[in-house]
Design an enzyme around this catalytic site. Structure first.
Site, mmCIF file in Angstrom:
data_model
loop_
_atom_site.group_PDB
_atom_site.id
_atom_site.type_symbol
_atom_site.label_atom_id
_atom_site.label_comp_id
_atom_site.label_asym_id
_atom_site.label_seq_id
_atom_site.Cartn_x
_atom_site.Cartn_y
_atom_site.Cartn_z
ATOM 1 N N GLU A 96 -24.115 6.879 -46.398
ATOM 2 C CA GLU A 96 -24.214 5.445 -46.669
ATOM 3 C C GLU A 96 -23.539 5.062 -47.972
ATOM 4 O OE1 GLU A 96 -24.905 3.284 -44.653
ATOM 5 O OE2 GLU A 96 -25.921 4.389 -43.077
ATOM 6 N N TYR B 195 -28.321 -3.356 -49.042
ATOM 7 C CA TYR B 195 -27.921 -2.790 -47.753
ATOM 8 C C TYR B 195 -28.399 -1.351 -47.588
ATOM 9 C CZ TYR B 195 -25.311 0.052 -44.583
ATOM 10 O OH TYR B 195 -25.018 0.968 -43.630
ATOM 11 N N ASP C 212 -24.927 -5.748 -43.574
ATOM 12 C CA ASP C 212 -23.678 -5.373 -44.234
ATOM 13 C C ASP C 212 -22.611 -6.386 -43.819
ATOM 14 O OD1 ASP C 212 -23.170 -4.685 -41.608
ATOM 15 O OD2 ASP C 212 -21.854 -3.030 -42.178
#
Length: 346
Positions: free
Chosen positions: A28, A111, A129
């Site tokens: 991520e 996010y 996102d």
DNA sequence: GAGTCGTGGTC
DNA sequence: TGACCAAGACT
């Protein structure tokens, strides 16, 4: 419908084969503002070198940055490293399991916290996102008034739609839809699984961008035998000050204040956020003086060490184009690249 | 809330 | 060629 569509159309990505929260976290952070194709190879190398949160926490920052070299946004790597050490020091080495707690870690924002919490731990919370923003805005015509929806609006709408039974899959499906169907320029509405629910069918005003300015820069590539061995070559590099706003502590070629009276051995264009650099590289032989600010570290590096230090992306690009530095091993299709392609003009 | 932080691919 | 822009975070 989205949950049925996803398994059939999801791309096969390395981090989708694991449920290890640490690896999900790494992926991520790497994916922040960075393309999937770029991340795949980096993710693999990074997790091979640092297979666990503890191994990352124990690493030297310089080694973390070296693996990050070329990925950009180097603050991410520093914050990731800081967070890993913090987790070891204060959480017994295990990542927090809720979005609210994850959000407190450096580098984990609005996010990434829900992304890790939903994908790794199944917390029913939606991610927003760039993909989700675009999908929701089009799906529900959220910019019908000419205004872009606020983060709060987007989070609320996404949470309403979320399937609480499969939050991780739902979130990835929304992002996958944005990344492969609901594209920014030319959305593929004819194959969209939620076409019938869509209020706009692709109409969407893109966000405004800051202007790019063009600049010129000259760098010196100075090579000499390493420790007198003619078979080994060393390159002179300088270290950017730790106080630099941009890429602090990273190594690069010495910059020349003025282009010298000779032909460059390489010209490259290099974009850094809001600037386009037109870069010329000149061969150094000791004749061209370099003046580096006092306190700036300079050092000769043998070629084989270049992969182990944090180089700026531009320095990597130049050293690889000029074949000073070996290209990273090519993974795809097991097809080894013949060395020396993409040669610069004489 | 707008600016800033990197880079490589794509059209 | 050059503009666009990608699973954002931080200030």
């Amino acid at each position: 419908m989205l949950l049925a569509w996803y398994p059939e159309h999801a791309r096969d990505l390395p981090w989708r084969h694991t449920r290890d929260p640490y690896r999900i976290w790494i992926s991520e952070v790497m994916l922040q503002q960075t393309r999937v194709a770029t991340v795949i190879e980096r993710y693999t190398r990074f997790t091979e070198k640092f297979p666990s949160l503890l191994s990352l926490a124990l690493a030297r920052q310089e080694d973390v940055l070296a693996l990050w070299s070329g990925l950009g946004y180097y603050k991410r790597a520093r914050l990731l490293h800081d967070a890993a050490r913090l987790v070891v020091a204060e959480h017994g080495g295990s990542l927090p399991q809720t979005a609210a707690e994850l959000r407190k870690l450096p580098g984990v924002g609005a996010y990434t916290a829900p992304a890790i919490a939903s994908i790794a731990y199944g917390e029913p919370i939606a991610v927003v996102d760039g993909n989700v923003e675009r999908v929701l805005t089009r799906l529900q015509a959220l910019d019908a008034d000419g205004q872009r929806p606020t983060a709060g609006t987007l989070q609320a709408r996404a949470d309403e739609l979320l399937d609480p039974e499969s939050p991780g899959i739902f979130n990835q499906a929304m992002m996958e839809l944005g990344a492969t169907i609901c594209l920014p320029r030319t959305p593929l509405c004819t194959v969209c699984p939620v076409y019938v629910y869509c209020r706009t069918r692709g109409e969407h005003t893109p966000r405004p961008r800051t202007q790019i300015v063009s600049r010129q820069a000259s760098y010196l590539l100075w090579r000499r035998p390493f420790r007198g061995q003619t078979s080994r070559v060393a390159v002179l590099l300088v270290k950017r000050p730790e106080s630099a706003a941009l890429m602090p502590g990273m190594w690069e070629l010495p910059e020349l204040p003025e282009p010298p009276e000779q032909q460059p051995i390489l010209r490259v264009r290099h974009a850094i956020t809001t600037s386009n650099y037109y870069v010329s590289v000149f061969a150094g032989d000791g004749q061209i003086g370099i003046t580096t600010p006092s306190g700036t570290e300079r050092k000769w590096f043998p070629e084989r060490k270049l992969t182990e230090i944090p180089l700026t992306g531009l320095a990597r690009k130049i050293l690889m184009r000029l074949d000073v530095m070996a290209k990273p091993r090519e993974v795809r299709r097991g097809k080894a690249l013949p060395g020396g392609e993409d040669q610069p003009p004489a």
